[in-house]
Scaffold this motif. Sequence first.
Motif, PDB file in Angstrom:
ATOM      1  N   HIS A 173       1.050  -0.948  -0.298  1.00 27.87           N
ATOM      2  CA  HIS A 173      -0.110   0.135   0.218  1.00 27.87           C
ATOM      3  C   HIS A 173       0.825   1.364  -0.180  1.00 27.87           C
ATOM      4  CE1 HIS A 173      -3.266   2.582   0.606  1.00 27.87           C
ATOM      5  NE2 HIS A 173      -2.437   3.268   2.053  1.00 27.87           N
ATOM      6  N   TYR A 174       1.832   1.022   0.950  1.00 30.08           N
ATOM      7  CA  TYR A 174       3.032   2.420   0.950  1.00 30.08           C
ATOM      8  C   TYR A 174       3.539   3.272  -0.518  1.00 30.08           C
ATOM      9  CZ  TYR A 174       1.544   2.360   6.025  1.00 30.08           C
ATOM     10  OH  TYR A 174       0.781   2.315   6.948  1.00 30.08           O
ATOM     11  N   ALA A 175       3.524   1.754  -1.446  1.00 26.78           N
ATOM     12  CA  ALA A 175       4.073   2.329  -2.871  1.00 26.78           C
ATOM     13  C   ALA A 175       3.228   2.048  -3.400  1.00 26.78           C
ATOM     14  CB  ALA A 175       5.319   0.881  -2.908  1.00 26.78           C
ATOM     15  N   ASP A 176       2.138   1.429  -4.181  1.00 28.36           N
ATOM     16  CA  ASP A 176       0.587   1.415  -4.981  1.00 28.36           C
ATOM     17  C   ASP A 176      -0.097   2.633  -4.123  1.00 28.36           C
ATOM     18  OD1 ASP A 176       2.320  -0.626  -5.531  1.00 28.36           O
ATOM     19  OD2 ASP A 176       0.092  -2.033  -4.881  1.00 28.36           O
ATOM     20  N   PHE A 177       0.035   3.423  -3.256  1.00 32.34           N
ATOM     21  CA  PHE A 177      -0.895   4.353  -2.826  1.00 32.34           C
ATOM     22  C   PHE A 177       0.361   6.056  -2.111  1.00 32.34           C
ATOM     23  CE2 PHE A 177      -3.753   1.227  -3.534  1.00 32.34           C
ATOM     24  CZ  PHE A 177      -5.005   1.604  -3.863  1.00 32.34           C
ATOM     25  N   ASP A 178       1.181   5.463  -2.935  1.00 37.04           N
ATOM     26  CA  ASP A 178       2.365   6.554  -2.326  1.00 37.04           C
ATOM     27  C   ASP A 178       1.548   7.764  -2.278  1.00 37.04           C
ATOM     28  OD1 ASP A 178       5.391   7.385  -1.432  1.00 37.04           O
ATOM     29  OD2 ASP A 178       4.834   8.411  -3.063  1.00 37.04           O
ATOM     30  N   VAL A 179       0.849   8.512  -2.810  1.00 31.46           N
ATOM     31  CA  VAL A 179       0.308  10.389  -3.321  1.00 31.46           C
ATOM     32  C   VAL A 179      -0.709  10.288  -2.414  1.00 31.46           C
ATOM     33  CG1 VAL A 179      -0.433  11.551  -4.784  1.00 31.46           C
ATOM     34  CG2 VAL A 179       1.252  10.126  -5.962  1.00 31.46           C
ATOM     35  N   GLN A 180      -1.343   9.407  -2.246  1.00 30.55           N
ATOM     36  CA  GLN A 180      -1.896   9.419  -0.917  1.00 30.55           C
ATOM     37  C   GLN A 180      -2.108   9.796   0.412  1.00 30.55           C
ATOM     38  OE1 GLN A 180      -6.682   7.069  -1.035  1.00 30.55           O
ATOM     39  NE2 GLN A 180      -4.450   6.330   0.348  1.00 30.55           N
ATOM     40  N   VAL A 181      -1.399   8.456   0.901  1.00 29.61           N
ATOM     41  CA  VAL A 181      -0.414   8.577   2.151  1.00 29.61           C
ATOM     42  C   VAL A 181       0.589   9.918   2.481  1.00 29.61           C
ATOM     43  CG1 VAL A 181       1.000   7.276   3.395  1.00 29.61           C
ATOM     44  CG2 VAL A 181      -0.411   5.289   1.861  1.00 29.61           C
ATOM     45  N   ARG A 182       0.591  10.146   1.060  1.00 28.02           N
ATOM     46  CA  ARG A 182       1.752  11.376   1.267  1.00 28.02           C
ATOM     47  C   ARG A 182       1.115  12.781   1.252  1.00 28.02           C
ATOM     48  NH1 ARG A 182       7.332  10.750   0.782  1.00 28.02           N
ATOM     49  NH2 ARG A 182       8.288   8.615   0.159  1.00 28.02           N
ATOM     50  N   GLY A 183      -0.186  13.254   0.894  1.00 26.17           N
ATOM     51  CA  GLY A 183      -1.340  14.126   0.658  1.00 26.17           C
ATOM     52  C   GLY A 183      -1.608  13.428   1.546  1.00 26.17           C
TER      53      GLY A 183
END
Length: 213
Positions: A173-183
């Motif tokens: 998840h931390y790679a595939d949804f990186d933009v969401q996590v960082r946002g």
Amino acid sequence: MGINRDTPGRKPRTRIQKKNTEAILDAALDVFSQYGFRGSTLDQIAKAAGLSKPNLLYYFPSKVAIHRALIDELMQNWLDPLRKMQADGEPVEEILAYVLRKLEMAREFPRESRLFANEIVQGAPNIMDKIEGELKTLVEEKAAVINGWIASGALAPVDPYHLIFSIWSTTQHYADFDVQVRGILKPEGDAHFKDAEAYLDTLFRRMLTPPAG
């Protein structure tokens, strides 16, 4: 990912050929991980690699050949962390070590993770043979190890297949949804991975540790 790219398709014979092969595969990784296989074109890859399309086709005859080279390399590296789970190790620690290896891969190789995710979302047209072959075999092998630990009382009862699936989902998840996590988190660099590591250690340790007595 420590990938050997000396022979993806046509074997490079010179320093320039090796350099161009690397450029093509790195560019393709960017393009495929962003647009998926179907949404990517040879023109995009050639432009990203800084090569002409005819020059690219000297090294790889098609988009499929480039994608297959990347997937073949990716699958071997993707399976290595699970292969390292040792049946004679301490069960909880072996599983937690696998969790942390997968989380580290998400941090170090986000493009590769997204390449794999895009392929799966599109129905795995280029890697179904590997999913139903070596990946399935390896998961079944490790599921048997986990069941053995449970039977011995060294691990709390848990479905081994869904345990492995949950490890994949919580780490990748931390790679595939990186933009969401960082946002949401607005982290300084990759600082959030340390928090994720602590959280996942607590989550899986509590779930897997057998009840006292």
